[in-house]
Structures are given as C-alpha cells and as structure tokens.
Write an enzyme that holds these catalytic residues in place. Structure first.
Site, short mmCIF file in Angstrom:
data_model
loop_
_atom_site.label_atom_id
_atom_site.label_comp_id
_atom_site.label_asym_id
_atom_site.label_seq_id
_atom_site.Cartn_x
_atom_site.Cartn_y
_atom_site.Cartn_z
N ASP A 152 -24.37 -13.74 10.38
CA ASP A 152 -25.20 -14.91 10.65
C ASP A 152 -26.26 -15.10 9.56
OD1 ASP A 152 -26.00 -17.15 12.15
OD2 ASP A 152 -25.82 -16.06 14.05
N ASP A 249 -25.01 -24.86 15.41
CA ASP A 249 -24.27 -24.43 16.60
C ASP A 249 -23.72 -25.61 17.40
OD1 ASP A 249 -24.90 -21.88 15.88
OD2 ASP A 249 -26.09 -21.42 17.65
#
Ligand SMILES: *[C@@H]1O[C@H](CO)[C@@H](O)[C@H](O)[C@H]1NC(C)=O
Ligand SMILES: *[C@@H]1O[C@H](CO)[C@@H](O)[C@H](O)[C@H]1NC(C)=O
Ligand SMILES: *[C@@H]1O[C@H](CO)[C@@H](O)[C@H](O)[C@H]1NC(C)=O
Ligand SMILES: *[C@@H]1O[C@H](CO)[C@@H](O)[C@H](O)[C@H]1NC(C)=O
Ligand SMILES: *[C@@H]1O[C@H](CO)[C@@H](O)[C@H](O)[C@H]1NC(C)=O
Ligand SMILES: *[C@@H]1O[C@H](CO)[C@@H](O)[C@H](O)[C@H]1NC(C)=O
Ligand SMILES: *[C@@H]1O[C@H](CO)[C@@H](O)[C@H](O)[C@H]1NC(C)=O
Ligand SMILES: *[C@@H]1O[C@H](CO)[C@@H](O)[C@H](O)[C@H]1NC(C)=O
Ligand SMILES: *[C@@H]1O[C@H](CO)[C@@H](O)[C@H](O)[C@H]1NC(C)=O
Length: 434
Positions: A152, A249
């Site tokens: 990430d 996201d």
C-alpha cells in the site's frame, strides 16, 4: 564485491528475459490474479478463523476450482505497537498459529497465501510497515510461505520520501481540477512537467525497493502495487509488479463502480500479460448494489482484466452471486492466455464522466469478441444495439452470438439488440461468422 542476493537477482533476470518484473522463476503472474481479500468484508476486524472460513468457502463453493486461488490478508494482521527485534510480528491473539501456520493450512487446501504491507512508515491503519525494512520483511514473508504481497501507499514519512512533483490523476484529493477534469499547471504549480520520467521519483524508489527485496528471496512472491494510480505507474508498473491499483478505494455502491470504470477507460493501454491495472477488490455481495449493478461491476472488472479479488463474507454469499463470480465466459475472457489485451470502449468520445462512463465495450478473445453495453441511466431502461461494423475486428454480416449471462445460444445474428435495465449491462460473445 557483489552480495549473493544481487548475484541471484542478475541470475533471475537472465533466466527470465520475457518476464516484466524480476522473480526467481516467474511462472505465475501472467494473467490477472483471482482470489479473495479480507478488507472489504472485515476491514481491520480479522483473525485466523475468518481467513480459514473464507478459504474453506472458496473450496466449498467451487470458486477455487474456477480459478480463485489467492487468499489475501489485508491490513491489521500484525502487532500494532511496533516491530519486535526489528521484525513485524503477527498478532498471536488474532492469528494463534502465526502467519506461517495459517499459510500451511491454506496451502493444504491448494490455495495461495497473500499478505499486506505498505511502502511507508506505517500501514494505512497505522501498523508497522516496510519502507526501509524491505529486505527483513521480504525474508520473513518468504519464510512464512507467502505467495503474494499487496503493498500500500500510506504514511510516506519521513518527508524526504515525498515526491518532487504531483502526478495528475483525477482521482486524488490533493489536486485542483478544472470543471472538465483536467489538471493544469496554473492551478497546481507542483504538477510534473510534461515528459517527466517518474522512474526518477521517490514513489518509484519506494515500490521498486520491495520488488528487489522479493526477487532476492528463494520463493516466488507476486508484488501487487496498491499505488492508487499515482506516479504514472502505468509507465513502469509492468517492470515492478504484476498489478497496480489505478484509483483510490472502491466502495460498495454504484457511484464507486462508475468512478473507477471511468478512470480506467482512459488507462487501458498498460494492460497486457504480466501487468494489469487493478480496479480494486470486488464488492459483489456488499453494500447496496442492486442485482444489475453487481453484475455490471463484475462484468467490467473481468473485461478490463483487473485482478478479481472477492471482497465479501464468503460464508454468507447468495447462490446468485456465487454463480456470477463463476460466470464461465467472463472468467475465460479475464484469464485468456492467448489474448492479453483488455476490452476497451468503442463508439466513445473520450468524455470524462465519473457518473456516466463509456457505454459500449469490446475485446477479442479465444472465444470470439466479448461485447458489453452499459446503461448508466439512473431511472430509464435503454435500448442498446451492437452493430458489428462498429466493433473493432468485426465487419458487416452475421455472427454466432451467445448471451454471456444465460449461456444461451442466440443463433446467427446480423446485429444484437436488448432492453437494458437501469445500471445493467448487456453482455454477449460474438463468435464465428455464419
Ligand atoms: C492483538 O489483537 C487483539 C485482538 O484484536 C487486540 O486486543 C490487541 O490489542 C492486539 N495486540 C497488539 C499488540 O496489537
Ligand atoms: C512512524 O511510525 C511509527 C509507528 O509505527 C510512529 O511511532 C512514528 O512516529 C512514525 N514516524 C513518522 C515520521 O511519522
Ligand atoms: C530519507 O532519510 C532517511 C534517513 O532518515 C534515509 O534512510 C532515506 O534514504 C531518505 N530517503 C530518500 C528518498 O532520500
Ligand atoms: C478543460 O478546461 C480547460 C480550462 O479550464 C481548457 O483549457 C481545456 O481545453 C478543457 N479541455 C477539454 C477537453 O474541454
Ligand atoms: C490547489 O490546492 C491546494 C490544496 O491542495 C490549495 O492550497 C491551493 O490554494 C489550490 N490552488 C488553487 C489555485 O486553487
Ligand atoms: C448506496 O450507498 C451510498 C453510500 O453509502 C449512498 O450514497 C447511496 O445513496 C445509496 N444508494 C441507495 C440507492 O440507497
Ligand atoms: C509487460 O511486460 C511483458 C513482458 O515483457 C509483456 O509481455 C507485456 O506485453 C507487457 N505489457 C504491456 C502492457 O506492455
Ligand atoms: C447475510 O447476507 C444477507 C443478505 O444476503 C444480509 O442481510 C445479512 O446481514 C448477512 N448476514 C451476515 C451475518 O453478514
Ligand atoms: C445518477 O445520479 C448521480 C447522483 O448519485 C448523478 O450525479 C448522476 O449524474 C446521475 N447519472 C446520470 C447518468 O444521470
């Protein structure tokens, strides 16, 4: 003098000239990854029981045999308080067998084990992360039997790791856009100048450090970049990992699906074997997506050759959604090992619209041409027609047509038309001429 690990790296490179990234024996990662990830279902509330239940459900529902073999733990698996003797420690309350014990069980079910870290000082949820510890963490992951790492992009500290320039992607909050979704240097003086090579950015350095650390292990581990479409990853993702997130996201609602579909429709040139734009984990089974929205979501993720990582509680998934995830034609298109390119829009004017993305899509495959026709209207069913001569690779005349949703042979058609419900997608395979 060269370290054994850099010698191994060179050896691996020489052995695998055809692979876009460096891996010990690069035989996985050519096609989009299929599996399950814990985040959309459980966020931080994860433990071994939930992961094993998901793995068992993949087997029981026939999803493993349909190709979904990755069982990926997302954020929050470790002790939050920090490293122990320099290592990230699994939280033994949540994972009493450690990650290695869990990986053994997952492997015993003929599934692969994925784990999560961040190319920053802390993970997105604030757990210890890998920037500056790439070699230690890659070594631990290898020793635990990890097959796949999601890396990430949160908490890029200390500040000397910040990039010199901002990358223009419409999907980030720190950028000033014009009304039509373009970035201009006038609004953001820090935008990268035209022609800037993002391989000289700190973001590139953060992610490629982990690539090199993974490649130095004697275990093949795929690297999946959760990089949100930043730093022009489309240009260098293919030499760094097997997939890269191209947006922020997803969420379990329709606007999130169309937002990502819109962005990705501009970025599909970077998708082919060994490197895939990741449109984020599936929301099939989640939130307030209707039946039509759910199947449009799945059809487009499959057609864009995104990784397909199921993101729901698999123990509570409806038979309709299980059947959707196993759709033979969509999975075969996504996993075609002869045709690497994704489906792309046709009959489209490159209009930027997060609520109403491109409607007509097609892509070639071993089975023929997959054609999708989306109805983005919020309130009105639409009549859609697939006209063969408008579709790249097809011409006037008649073709055998199969309905992708039902498997029904529609016969030999000169064109195909359908009433498409609100937020639904007509999906057909156009096969042989007849
Ligand atoms: C480990 O997980 C348990 C259960 O969620 C939690 O109460 C505890 O604070 C965690 N320990 C650490 C060190 O993060
Ligand atoms: C890095 O993360 C640790 C927690 O893992 C935190 O204590 C520290 O303050 C962070 N450093 C910076 C510069 O944010
Ligand atoms: C930032 O500083 C740290 C030392 O605090 C160093 O290890 C790291 O390499 C630096 N990062 C960059 C991009 O220069
Ligand atoms: C978008 O708007 C900017 C000014 O705000 C203009 O310069 C540019 O030409 C517009 N682009 C399109 C595709 O309309
Ligand atoms: C651009 O956005 C930044 C915040 O990201 C803000 O500080 C700045 O004032 C904005 N510039 C313009 C010209 O709107
Ligand atoms: C679905 O959920 C989203 C996000 O919570 C919300 O904005 C939207 O209004 C909801 N749509 C419907 C039809 O309930
Ligand atoms: C990525 O690299 C591989 C191996 O070099 C190549 O086969 C593939 O076509 C590349 N993908 C793109 C989009 O360039
Ligand atoms: C199971 O799914 C149904 C909808 O299909 C939902 O209403 C219910 O809350 C779910 N149960 C759990 C425990 O998640
Ligand atoms: C659908 O509704 C959204 C608000 O949720 C709106 O912004 C959008 O313009 C509508 N889409 C169409 C195609 O009318």
């Amino acid at each position: 003098m060269m370290s054994p690990s850099s010698l191994f790296l060179i050896f691996a490179l020489v052995l695998n000239p055809a692979v876009g990234y460096v891996m010990p024996d690069g035989h996985t990662g050519k096609l989009p990854s299929l599996g399950w990830n814990s985040w959309n279902a459980y966020h931080c509330d994860i433990d071994e029981d939930k992961v094993l239940a998901a793995a068992q459900a993949l087997v029981d529902h026939g999803l493993r045999d349909a190709g979904y073999t990755y069982v990926n733990i997302d954020d929050c698996w470790s002790e939050k308080t920090g490293r122990v003797n320099g290592h990230i420690m699994p939280n033994m309350t949540r994972f009493p067998d450690g990650i290695n014990g869990l990986a053994d069980k997952v492997h015993g079910m003929n599934l692969n084990m994925g784990i999560y870290s961040t190319a920053g000082n802390a993970t997105c949820a604030g757990y210890p992360a890998s920037l500056g510890y790439e070699d230690v963490d890659a070594g631990d992951f290898a020793s635990w039997g990890i097959d796949y790492l999601k890396l990430d992009n949160c908490n890029v500290y200390p500040l000397n790791w910040t990039d010199q320039f901002i990358y223009c992607t419409q999907d980030r909050s720190d950028i000033n856009l014009t009304a039509n979704g373009t970035c201009t240097q006038q609004l953001d003086p820090d935008l990268a100048p035209a022609g800037y090579d993002w391989r000289s950015s700190n973001t590139y350095e953060r992610f490629t450090r982990m690539r090199d650390a993974l490649a130095a292990q004697k275990r093949e581990m795929l690297l999946s970049l959760c990089i949100w479409g930043y730093a022009d990853v489309y240009d260098w993702g293919n030499e760094t990992g097997i997939s890269w997130r191209m947006s922020g996201d997803i969420g379990p609602y329709w606007n999130a699906v169309t937002r990502i579909l819109n962005i990705n429709s501009f970025k599909l040139n970077s998708v082919n074997f060994w490197g895939h734009n990741d449109a984020d984990m599936l929301e099939v089974g989640n939130g307030n997506l209707t039946f039509e929205e759910t199947r449009s979501h799945f059809a487009f993720w499959a057609a864009m050759k995104s990784p397909l990582l199921i993101g729901t509680d698999l123990t509570n998934l409806s038979q309709t959604n299980i059947d959707l995830l196993k759709n033979h034609y969509l999975l075969a298109f996504n996993q075609d090992d002869v045709y690497g390119a994704p489906a792309t829009p046709y009959k489209w004017d490159w209009t930027w619209d997060p609520y109403s993305p491109a409607e007509y899509w097609s892509g070639a495959s071993q089975m023929g041409h997959l054609v999708l026709m989306l109805n983005p209207s919020n309130d009105t069913a639409q009549h859609k027609e697939a006209v063969w001569s408008e579709i790249p690779g097809l011409c006037d005349g008649s073709y055998e047509v199969t309905d992708v949703w039902t498997g029904q042979d529609m016969g030999c058609l000169q064109s195909y038309s359908a009433e498409v419900a609100v937020h639904d997608t007509a999906a057909i395979l156009v096969g042989k001429r007849c």
